[in-house]
Design a protein around this motif. Structure first.
Motif, short mmCIF file in Angstrom:
data_model
loop_
_atom_site.label_atom_id
_atom_site.label_comp_id
_atom_site.label_asym_id
_atom_site.label_seq_id
_atom_site.Cartn_x
_atom_site.Cartn_y
_atom_site.Cartn_z
N GLU A 143 23.10 21.89 0.81
CA GLU A 143 23.16 20.77 1.75
C GLU A 143 22.38 19.59 1.19
N HIS A 195 16.18 15.60 6.18
CA HIS A 195 16.17 14.67 5.04
C HIS A 195 15.86 13.24 5.50
N CYS A 212 19.97 23.36 -1.24
CA CYS A 212 20.03 21.90 -1.13
C CYS A 212 20.54 21.35 -2.46
N HIS A 241 19.00 20.75 8.65
CA HIS A 241 18.64 20.47 7.26
C HIS A 241 18.85 18.99 6.92
NI NI Z 1 19.46 19.02 1.31
#
Ligand code: NI
Length: 162
Positions: free
Chosen positions: A162, A134, A88, A130
């Motif tokens: 990501e 968020h 991430c 993913h």
């Molecule tokens: Ni992320």
């Protein structure tokens, strides 16, 4: 091109649930463009609005097949399972093993607020999950099996943040 600062883990904006977008204002259109610029600049494959400090349900993804803009996205189908490394942009230099569906279909609106549907396997399915997490204030680090670890050079070639 305007880059926005990517918030990192510990910033509480990453733990909050995002609000729906009801109208694509010029300001939100600019946000979408800035998110794409910021994602590409950071060599990421996905970015969600809270990662640049905006609590709106907007995600951008590009796993190498061109940019996808997802406004108010929801998962409408998922199947199978894949277990693999995930990273991430908000947790720089780190990676961990996460199990996700192998196939995911999402319904969203695009930057013109038209309904769109996308489906994907492998990395794209992982990116959908993913990034949508968020929007709920959920970080992949809470899903990691075993230990979060530093990304090594050998992994960096095909690492996807990501
Ligand atoms: Ni992320």
């Amino acid at each position: 091109m305007a880059l926005r600062t990517i918030r990192t883990e510990g910033d509480e904006v990453l733990t909050k649930k995002c609000r729906m977008v009801t109208e694509m204002t010029p300001r939100l259109r600019e946000l979408v463009q800035d998110m794409l610029d910021t994602m590409y600049d950071a060599s990421g494959v996905g970015l969600a609005a809270p990662q640049v400090g905006v609590l709106r349900r907007i995600v951008v993804i590009d796993v190498g097949d061109g940019p996808l803009v997802l406004v108010n996205p929801e998962i409408v189908e998922q199947s199978g399972e894949q277990t693999g490394e995930e990273g991430c942009l908000s947790v720089p230099g780190m990676s961990g093993v996460v199990t996700r569906p192998q196939h995911v279909k999402v319904r969203a609106q695009n930057e013109d607020m038209e309904t769109v549907e996308y489906e994907g396997d492998d990395l794209l399915a992982r990116a959908f999950c993913h990034e949508l997490d968020h929007l709920e204030g959920r970080m992949y680090t809470s899903l990691v099996e075993g230990e979060l670890h530093e990304v090594t050079y050998s992994e960096e070639e095909d690492d996807a943040d990501e």
